[in-house]
Design a protein around this motif. Structure first.
Motif, PDB file in Angstrom:
ATOM      1  N   THR A 298      37.667  35.944  36.863  1.00  0.00           N
ATOM      2  CA  THR A 298      37.582  37.434  36.534  1.00  0.00           C
ATOM      3  C   THR A 298      37.674  38.089  35.033  1.00  0.00           C
ATOM      4  O   THR A 298      37.966  39.057  35.317  1.00  0.00           O
ATOM      5  N   ASN A 299      37.462  37.648  33.855  1.00  0.00           N
ATOM      6  CA  ASN A 299      36.697  37.321  33.460  1.00  0.00           C
ATOM      7  C   ASN A 299      36.040  36.874  32.868  1.00  0.00           C
ATOM      8  O   ASN A 299      36.149  35.226  32.239  1.00  0.00           O
TER       9      ASN A 299
ATOM     10  N   CYS B 244      33.300  40.938  39.875  1.00  0.00           N
ATOM     11  CA  CYS B 244      34.266  40.277  40.063  1.00  0.00           C
ATOM     12  C   CYS B 244      34.817  40.220  40.693  1.00  0.00           C
ATOM     13  O   CYS B 244      35.576  41.240  40.898  1.00  0.00           O
ATOM     14  N   PRO B 245      35.671  39.342  41.059  1.00  0.00           N
ATOM     15  CA  PRO B 245      35.807  38.155  40.994  1.00  0.00           C
ATOM     16  C   PRO B 245      34.776  36.765  41.270  1.00  0.00           C
ATOM     17  O   PRO B 245      34.061  37.507  42.259  1.00  0.00           O
ATOM     18  N   PHE B 246      33.875  35.964  40.531  1.00  0.00           N
ATOM     19  CA  PHE B 246      33.718  35.425  41.537  1.00  0.00           C
ATOM     20  C   PHE B 246      34.343  33.940  41.700  1.00  0.00           C
ATOM     21  O   PHE B 246      35.208  33.363  41.331  1.00  0.00           O
TER      22      PHE B 246
ATOM     23  N   CYS C 221      32.046  40.910  32.973  1.00  0.00           N
ATOM     24  CA  CYS C 221      32.316  42.430  34.548  1.00  0.00           C
ATOM     25  C   CYS C 221      32.518  43.807  34.369  1.00  0.00           C
ATOM     26  O   CYS C 221      32.431  43.652  35.423  1.00  0.00           O
TER      27      CYS C 221
END
Length: 161
Positions: free
Chosen positions: A50-51, A107-109, A77
């Protein structure tokens, strides 16, 4: 009329955090004299991501690789949230990989990262037609961070002649 041509010379992928992820493969392949491509796959072990951020440096050979024009870091992101508005230089370099990568979303991945068969013809177009670069040997070095920690480095070497 003189025409430039870009050629891959090498690719190196370095994993800096084996608990976070790893390169399943990272290679250049030459099918014939005119069709060559680069591919890589990163297996992510701590998902969702997420980052993340990425630093891209373009280096030109001159008695060693020296900084050349671009060296920037962007929040991945935020950039992927609005590719067209955030960073025009980032968009230019994102367009090198976007048609061939599975990172074309916000994001998220929750999946591995795949860069599949980036052809030399696409790189050649980006570096000779869109924004012409001078003839030289180049290194495109990207350093990848997740949650503020350096996770990997991808180095793509090429020659513009």
């Amino acid at each position: 009329m003189v025409h430039s041509k870009f050629e891959f010379t090498n690719i190196k992928c370095e994993n800096l955090d084996k608990l976070f992820g790893g390169f399943e493969y990272c290679y250049l392949k030459s099918i014939n004299r005119t069709y060559k491509y680069a591919s890589l796959k990163v297996n992510l072990f701590q998902i969702p991501i997420t980052n993340f951020s990425v630093n891209l440096a373009v280096l030109k050979w001159s008695n060693g690789y020296r900084p050349f024009v671009y060296n920037f870091t962007t929040d991945g992101c935020k950039f992927l949230g609005n590719v067209n508005a955030r960073n025009p230089v980032g968009k230019y370099f994102f367009d090198f990989i976007s048609p061939y990568a599975n990172v074309n979303h916000k994001c998220p991945f929750n999946h591995d990262i795949i860069l599949d068969k980036v052809p030399i013809s696409h790189m050649d177009y980006q570096l000779t037609k869109l924004i012409p670069f001078p003839k030289a040997d180049y290194l495109f070095e990207s350093t990848w961070f997740a949650y503020g920690i350096t996770r990997g480095i991808v180095k793509i070497y090429g020659k513009l002649s």
